[in-house]
Design an enzyme around this catalytic site. Structure first.
Site, PDB file in Angstrom:
ATOM      1  N   GLU A 177      25.060  -7.276  33.996  1.00 57.03           N
ATOM      2  CA  GLU A 177      24.656  -7.010  32.608  1.00 57.03           C
ATOM      3  C   GLU A 177      23.627  -5.885  32.541  1.00 57.03           C
ATOM      4  O   GLU A 177      23.689  -5.025  31.662  1.00 57.03           O
ATOM      5  CB  GLU A 177      24.075  -8.280  31.951  1.00 57.03           C
ATOM      6  CG  GLU A 177      25.080  -9.404  31.774  1.00 57.03           C
ATOM      7  CD  GLU A 177      26.141  -9.138  30.699  1.00 57.03           C
ATOM      8  OE1 GLU A 177      26.062  -8.119  30.001  1.00 57.03           O
ATOM      9  OE2 GLU A 177      27.069  -9.964  30.593  1.00 57.03           O
ATOM     10  N   ARG A 181      24.645  -2.441  30.564  1.00 56.43           N
ATOM     11  CA  ARG A 181      23.936  -2.161  29.303  1.00 56.43           C
ATOM     12  C   ARG A 181      22.773  -1.193  29.502  1.00 56.43           C
ATOM     13  O   ARG A 181      22.635  -0.225  28.769  1.00 56.43           O
ATOM     14  CB  ARG A 181      23.411  -3.458  28.690  1.00 56.43           C
ATOM     15  CG  ARG A 181      24.530  -4.450  28.429  1.00 56.43           C
ATOM     16  CD  ARG A 181      24.077  -5.571  27.535  1.00 56.43           C
ATOM     17  NE  ARG A 181      24.929  -6.740  27.740  1.00 56.43           N
ATOM     18  CZ  ARG A 181      25.140  -7.681  26.843  1.00 56.43           C
ATOM     19  NH1 ARG A 181      24.569  -7.612  25.669  1.00 56.43           N
ATOM     20  NH2 ARG A 181      25.909  -8.719  27.104  1.00 56.43           N
ATOM     21  N   THR A 530      32.114  -0.017  30.568  1.00 59.58           N
ATOM     22  CA  THR A 530      32.653  -1.215  29.930  1.00 59.58           C
ATOM     23  C   THR A 530      31.810  -1.684  28.751  1.00 59.58           C
ATOM     24  O   THR A 530      32.206  -2.573  28.011  1.00 59.58           O
ATOM     25  CB  THR A 530      32.848  -2.343  30.967  1.00 59.58           C
ATOM     26  OG1 THR A 530      33.691  -3.342  30.397  1.00 59.58           O
ATOM     27  CG2 THR A 530      31.518  -2.972  31.370  1.00 59.58           C
TER      28      THR A 530
HETATM   29  C1  DMJ Z   1      30.387  -6.473  26.870  1.00 61.51           C
HETATM   30  O1  DMJ Z   1      29.135  -6.690  27.403  1.00 61.51           O
HETATM   31  C2  DMJ Z   1      31.275  -5.716  27.811  1.00 61.51           C
HETATM   32  O2  DMJ Z   1      32.339  -5.175  27.105  1.00 61.51           O
HETATM   33  C3  DMJ Z   1      31.787  -6.557  28.942  1.00 61.51           C
HETATM   34  O3  DMJ Z   1      32.686  -5.865  29.763  1.00 61.51           O
HETATM   35  C4  DMJ Z   1      32.479  -7.775  28.403  1.00 61.51           C
HETATM   36  N1  DMJ Z   1      31.737  -8.457  27.407  1.00 61.51           N
HETATM   37  C5  DMJ Z   1      30.953  -7.778  26.420  1.00 61.51           C
HETATM   38  C6  DMJ Z   1      31.554  -7.648  25.049  1.00 61.51           C
HETATM   39  O4  DMJ Z   1      32.407  -8.597  24.656  1.00 61.51           O
END
Ligand code: DMJ
Length: 552
Positions: A177, A181, A530
Site C-alpha cells: 500500500e 500510493r 495500479t
Molecule cells: C487500489 O488501492 C488499487 O487499485 C489496488 O490495486 C487495488 N485496490 C484499490 C482500489 O480498489
C-alpha cells in the site's frame, strides 16, 4: 591530380577494410566467449553493463544538495491537457472536476493531514495500512490535482509534503500500500511537475522499504516496521506466505526509483522476484496467491485475478510497456499468464456474460470481484502486442468483461457495483452474500471504461461512465464529501463514512480522462501504476544502428 586522389581513396579503403577485419575478429572472439556462457550469465552481463552505464551517466552529472544525482528534468509529453471541443463532453469533464474539488475541499476542511476523511462524521480517518505515516489522501491526490489543473491546491499539497511528510516513524506499514500510493504518488508528482522534493521523498521512502526484502528468497514481507526494519507477513495468509498481488506490484515504482536515484538496488530487488517465480512450477500455468518467502514454495493453491492476485498480472504487462517494449521477459510472462487465465478461469454464463472465476485447489468458484473488473482495461491495453494474431480476440474479451462489469452495476438498486458478484445458484452478476454487497468508491470498472474508450471510441463507454457519475452523486455524495455504501441493493444508501484515498487518486482521475482527449496522458508515453499514478515510459537509448536506420 585525378590519379593522386584515386590513390588516396584506395589507401583509405584499405585502412577501413583493415579496421573492419579487426572489429570482426574481435566480435568473433566476444561471441565465442558469450556462447560459452549460460543464458542467466549473459543476462547478468547485460544487466551489469546497463547498471554501469546508468551509474556513469549519473556520476557525470554530479550530485545535488540531497546527495542525489543531478538530473535534467524534461516533462514527458501530454502531462497537461485541453478542453474537449464537443460541448457535452466538456460539460461532463467540468462536472467531474467539480466532484474532485468537492472531495478535496471536504478533506481539507475536516481531515487535513489525516490519511483519509470520514465524510459523515466530518473528521479524519486513519487506516493501519500506513502505520503512522500521515497524509495518504494528499499524496494520492497530488497528480489528480495537477491533471485537472487545480494548481493552487497542488501547491498547497506540495507544501504539506515538504514540511510534514515524514517516514521516520516507529510503525508497521503495508509495503504494497505504501508503495502504490505513496511512492507511486510521489513519483508521478515528480514527473508531472519536475519538483525535486517529490523525487527526494520518493527515494527516501523507497530506501525505507528495502529491508522488507531481507528474506531467504528475497520475496518481501507484507508488513514492515519502518524504524526497526523488521518484517513479517499477514497473520491470516496461508502458511506465513507473502501475497502475489503485493510482492508482484512493486516493479514499476522500483524501476523508476533506480532510474532517479542511480541506485541499482531497487531494480535488482524486483528482478529477483521474477527469478524466484521463474524457477517455480505453475499449476496449469497459473500463479497461486500465496508464496512462502522462507522456503520459496507456494502456499495454498488459490488463484485470483481479483483480490490477492490482480495487480501482479497488470505489472507484468506494464513492465514491458514501461520499458519501451524492451522487457521481453515481462511480455512473455504476461501473455503466457493471460493464456492460462483464459483456459482455466474465464467462463461464459448461460446468459452470455463473460467472467473471470476464482480457482481454489483445482475447483472453480464462479464469483468475480469488483477488483477483477480492472482486467477489461488490462486486456485491452495488452491486446495490441498479443502474439499469434490474438489482438482482435483479446479486444473482444476486454469488451465482454467491460459489459459484465457494467451489468454488475446495472443489476443493483443504487446502480453502483457490489464488491463481489456470482454466477451460480441461478444468478448472474449479482451479489448473493451480505458481505459482498458493499461499494467503497472503487475505480476498477471506470478504469476499464477509460481504456475501452481510448481503444475503441465507442460512445457507450462514456455513457456508462456518466451513469456511474450520476449514481455517485445521488448516493455517495454527502454533506462532508463522498462515502461508500454498505448495500447496493438497498432502496436507500447506508453510508460507511469513509472517503477512500483511491477515490481521488483513481476513480475521479479515470473519470476525468474518460471525458478528455486521448492526448492527455497518452498511453504511448505513460503507464498508470495500479493506483492510477502515471509514470513515464523509460525510452530506450537509441543504438548507433537504430539512429542509422532512422536516418535511412
Ligand atoms: C487500489 O488501492 C488499487 O487499485 C489496488 O490495486 C487495488 N485496490 C484499490 C482500489 O480498489
Amino acid at each position: 591530380m585525378l590519379r593522386v586522389i584515386v590513390l588516396l581513396e584506395v589507401g583509405t579503403d584499405e585502412k577501413i577494410l583493415a579496421k573492419i577485419r579487426k572489429d570482426h575478429e574481435k566480435a568473433l572472439v566476444e561471441a565465442k566467449d558469450t556462447l560459452q556462457k549460460r543464458p542467466d550469465e549473459i543476462k547478468q552481463d547485460i544487466q551489469n553493463e546497463k547498471d554501469k552505464v546508468l551509474k556513469e551517466d549519473l556520476v557525470k552529472g554530479g550530485k545535488d544538495d540531497n546527495n542525489l544525482p543531478v538530473i535534467e528534468y524534461v516533462q514527458p509529453p501530454g502531462a497537461t491537457g485541453h478542453e474537449p471541443s464537443d460541448p457535452e463532453t466538456k460539460e461532463r469533464r467540468e462536472k467531474i472536476k467539480e466532484m474532485m474539488k468537492f472531495a478535496w475541499d471536504s478533506y481539507k476542511r475536516y481531515a487535513w493531514g489525516s490519511n483519509e476523511l470520514r465524510p459523515v462524521s466530518k473528521q479524519g480517518h486513519s487506516s493501519n495500512l500506513f502505520g503512522s505515516i500521515k497524509g495518504a489522501t494528499i499524496v494520492d491526490a497530488l497528480d489528480t490535482l495537477y491533471v485537472m489543473e487545480m494548481y493552487e491546491d497542488f501547491e498547497m499539497a506540495t507544501e504539506w509534503v515538504e514540511k510534514n511528510l515524514d517516514f521516520n516513524v516507529n510503525a508497521e506499514v503495508s509495503v504494497f500500500e505504501v508503495n502504490i500510493r505513496f511512492v507511486g504518488g510521489l513519483l508521478s508528482a515528480y514527473y508531472l511537475s519536475g519538483k525535486e522534493v517529490f523525487r527526494k521523498k520518493a527515494i527516501q521512502l523507497g530506501e525505507k522499504l528495502l529491508p522488507a526484502f531481507k528474506t531467504p528468497t528475497g520475496i518481501p514481507w507484507a508488513l514492515l516496521n519502518l524504524k526497526s526494519g523488521i518484517g513479517r507477513n499477514w497473520p491470516w495468509a496461508s502458511g506465513g506466505s507473502s501475497i502475489l498481488a503485493e510482492y508482484g506490484t512493486l516493479h514499476l515504482e522500483f524501476m523508476h526509483l533506480s532510474k532517479l536515484s542511480g541506485n541499482p538496488a531497487f531494480a535488482e530487488k524486483v528482478m529477483n522476484i521474477r527469478k524466484v517465480l521463474n524457477r517455480l512450477d505453475k499449476p496449469q500455468g497459473l500463479y497461486p496467491n500465496y508464496l512462502n518467502p522462507n522456503s520459496g514454495q507456494w502456499g495454498q493453491h488459490h488463484v485470483s485475478v481479483g483480490g490477492l492476485g490482480d495487480s501482479f498480472y497488470e505489472y507484468l504487462l506494464k513492465a514491458w510497456l514501461m520499458s519501451d517494449k524492451t522487457d521481453e521477459e515481462g511480455k512473455k510472462l504476461y501473455y503466457d499468464a493471460l493464456q492460462a487465465i483464459e483456459t482455466s478461469l474465464m467462463r461464459k454464463s448461460s446468459g452470455g456474460l463473460t467472467y473471470i472465476a476464482e480457482w481454489k485447489g483445482g475447483l472453480l468458484e464462479h464469483k468475480m470481484g469488483h477488483l477483477t473488473c480492472f482486467a477489461g482495461g488490462m486486456i485491452a491495453l495488452g491486446a495490441d502486442g498479443a502474439p499469434e494474431d490474438k489482438t482482435g480476440h483479446q479486444m473482444e474479451q476486454a469488451a465482454e468483461i467491460a459489459r459484465t462489469c457494467h451489468e454488475s452495476y446495472a443489476r443493483t438498486t443504487l446502480k453502483l457495483g457490489p464488491e463481489g458478484f456470482r454466477f451460480d445458484g441461478g444468478v448472474e452478476a449479482i451479489a448473493t452474500r451480505q458481505n459482498e454487497k458493499y461499494f467503497i468508491l472503487r475505480p476498477e470498472v471506470i478504469e476499464t471504461y477509460m481504456y475501452m474508450w481510448r481503444f475503441t471510441h465507442d460512445p457507450k463507454y462514456r455513457e456508462w461512465g456518466w451513469e456511474a457519475v450520476q449514481a455517485l452523486e445521488k448516493h455517495c455524495r454527502v454533506e462532508g464529501g463522498y462515502s461508500g455504501v454498505r448495500d447496493v441493493y438497498a432502496s436507500s444508501p447506508n453510508h460507511d463514512d469513509v472517503q477512500q484515498s483511491f477515490y481521488l487518486a483513481e476513480t475521479l482521475k479515470y473519470l476525468f480522462l474518460l471525458f478528455s482527449d486521448d492526448d492527455h496522458l497518452p498511453l504511448e508515453h505513460w503507464v498508470f501504476n495500479t493506483e492510477a499514478h502515471p509514470l513515464p515510459v523509460i525510452k530506450k537509448e537509441m543504438t548507433d544502428t537504430d539512429k542509422h536506420n532512422q536516418l535511412e
